[in-house]
Enzyme design. Sequence first.
Site, PDB file in Angstrom:
ATOM      1  NE  ARG A 105      38.941 -31.500 -38.842  1.00  0.00           N
ATOM      2  CZ  ARG A 105      38.232 -32.148 -37.930  1.00  0.00           C
ATOM      3  NH1 ARG A 105      38.551 -33.396 -37.594  1.00  0.00           N
ATOM      4  NH2 ARG A 105      37.214 -31.573 -37.327  1.00  0.00           N
ATOM      5  CE  LYS A 116      29.464 -25.363 -41.603  1.00  0.00           C
ATOM      6  NZ  LYS A 116      29.618 -26.275 -40.453  1.00  0.00           N
TER       7      LYS A 116
HETATM    8  N1  BES Z   1      33.641 -23.889 -39.379  1.00  0.00           N
HETATM    9  C1  BES Z   1      33.096 -25.069 -38.825  1.00  0.00           C
HETATM   10  C2  BES Z   1      33.079 -25.064 -37.313  1.00  0.00           C
HETATM   11  C3  BES Z   1      32.017 -24.253 -36.655  1.00  0.00           C
HETATM   12  C4  BES Z   1      30.703 -24.680 -36.640  1.00  0.00           C
HETATM   13  C5  BES Z   1      32.357 -23.112 -35.983  1.00  0.00           C
HETATM   14  C6  BES Z   1      29.751 -23.930 -35.985  1.00  0.00           C
HETATM   15  C7  BES Z   1      31.394 -22.380 -35.337  1.00  0.00           C
HETATM   16  C8  BES Z   1      30.095 -22.776 -35.329  1.00  0.00           C
HETATM   17  C9  BES Z   1      33.922 -26.274 -39.278  1.00  0.00           C
HETATM   18  O1  BES Z   1      34.480 -26.187 -40.537  1.00  0.00           O
HETATM   19  C10 BES Z   1      32.996 -27.432 -39.273  1.00  0.00           C
HETATM   20  O2  BES Z   1      32.080 -27.432 -40.032  1.00  0.00           O
HETATM   21  N2  BES Z   1      33.255 -28.402 -38.389  1.00  0.00           N
HETATM   22  C11 BES Z   1      32.444 -29.557 -38.275  1.00  0.00           C
HETATM   23  C12 BES Z   1      33.361 -30.715 -38.015  1.00  0.00           C
HETATM   24  C13 BES Z   1      32.701 -32.059 -38.148  1.00  0.00           C
HETATM   25  C14 BES Z   1      32.254 -32.303 -39.573  1.00  0.00           C
HETATM   26  C15 BES Z   1      33.671 -33.117 -37.699  1.00  0.00           C
HETATM   27  C16 BES Z   1      31.470 -29.376 -37.116  1.00  0.00           C
HETATM   28  O3  BES Z   1      31.801 -28.761 -36.119  1.00  0.00           O
HETATM   29  O4  BES Z   1      30.337 -29.838 -37.257  1.00  0.00           O
HETATM   30 MN    MN Z   2      33.134 -26.864 -42.026  1.00  0.00          MN
END
Ligand code: BES
Ligand code: MN
Length: 500
Positions: free
Chosen positions: A353, A279
């Site tokens: 997931r 990230k």
């Molecule tokens: N934990 C995150 C989701 C999230 C992101 C919650 C920001 C709250 C604030 C999750 O594991 C994630 O990183 N999801 C990705 C999915 C994508 C790679 C399809 C996302 O939301 O960018």
């Molecule tokens: Mn994630």
Amino acid sequence: MDFSIKAFNTKNAIAQHKAGCVAIGIYENGKLTPAAKALDEKGSLTAAIKTGDITGKAGSTLLLHRASGLAQRVLLVGLGAEGAVTDRNYSSAAQSIARALSSLGSSDVLLALPLDIVKERDAQWCLRTLVLALRESVYRADGLKSKKDESKSGVKKVVLAVDTALQASAKQTLMQSVALANGMDLSKTLGNLPPNICTPTYLATTAKHLAKEFKLGVEVLDRKQLEALKMDSFLSVTNGSDQPPKFIILKHMGGKAKDAPVVLVGKGITFDTGGISLKPGSGMDEMKYDMCGAASVLGTFRAIAEMSLKLNVIGVIPTCENMPSGRATRPGDIVVSMSGQSIEILNTDAEGRLILCDALTYVERFKPECVVDIATLTGACVTALGHHNSGLFTRHDDAHDALANELLAAGKASNDTAWRMPIEEAYQEQLKSNFADIANIGGPPGGSITAACFLERFTRKYTWAHLAIAGTYWKSGAAKGSTGRPVPLLTSFLIQRAKG
Ligand code: BES
Ligand code: MN
Ligand code: ZN
């Protein structure tokens, strides 16, 4: 904070109650509520209103000293327009009381507000709103500060005034509201803890303590056992981390032995770096909240256990960290989930997931009445719904519509609302993989929907709902901190279920 219920009637009048402070309501037209009228024998409250110092606008307050009766102070609180008090008006009055009491030099208060003035809400709702607002105002997250935040509230003892006819049901509501507040506090504290303290092992220890205190069943599976269960999807997420993964199972068997349990499954990523699909740095600290599905399950168990709810409920928490390393899972890796379906991991940041799908397969063994999973799977869910509603996903058949409606109603009843989203075959196509049964991402369009569609493929043996809480569990910015949601929704849902 110690709460109690006191019944009043004509013989046992509010004016005869000795208290450091009595809080009473007034309406926008300057009209006093019945309890306020009873305290206005000398006309001092009417006189104060005439000065124009309080308008009665919802949430406005005015503190008077030795104005009437045996109370040292009277706190006048605006409720909004008479006959049209909304739930928002009432909540705002409750919050204003909490704020006013926080700077009071008195340790006890009598809350003598009307409980039957909010449209489509009953006395139970009003009582719970008051209790939760007061408890929220004294919650602190300063356990790790060497100098504690000023303890704002001087009020330690809160007496809630009710009509004699309501006394028994009010006592029950109060007990449940305090249990709910305790559950929310636990959930918030876990969420706010830093990820170097709140590890998978810490969550497992918390579950064990909870089980001991409330006589719940508990089991914690470790890596070896997860390997034996073939949870290779879950385990692929832990590859880069030095923290051992845990799989927590909590059982509150308050119902009949033969009754099928409601199962709650919570995502417990104690820190989400994204893994190799790292990230961006800005705001990454907030990914300590990626375990808030797990914290919601633990908080809900704290609440229902304290209220000895007559229902069988099983909580399941897969928990680990998502870290990059030389051993971490790569984009392109293919793993076989416990269900036998193979998954192409195209993005290691879509890890929630991957841990949930194995947990959702595991819970088949409980032959559940229904399964609700709670998770922060996507930022897309925040884009879709903002911070007011959690996302609610189910299949669209009669059984699932019924479950969805129950959850939506529970959210409404507990000021912790959700909004229904679609799961449809058309979206499932976005999860096609050239090399495995399914890909773990479906591209940018409808990101929260394809995340739910992924889970859906692992839940076809029972009735299931997914609650997306990335927008509702915590606040960012200056108010950074967890909200305790959706513990009210879940608890309210389970209380309703226990009524049968
Ligand atoms: N934990 C995150 C989701 C999230 C992101 C919650 C920001 C709250 C604030 C999750 O594991 C994630 O990183 N999801 C990705 C999915 C994508 C790679 C399809 C996302 O939301 O960018
Ligand atoms: Mn994630
Ligand atoms: Zn995550």
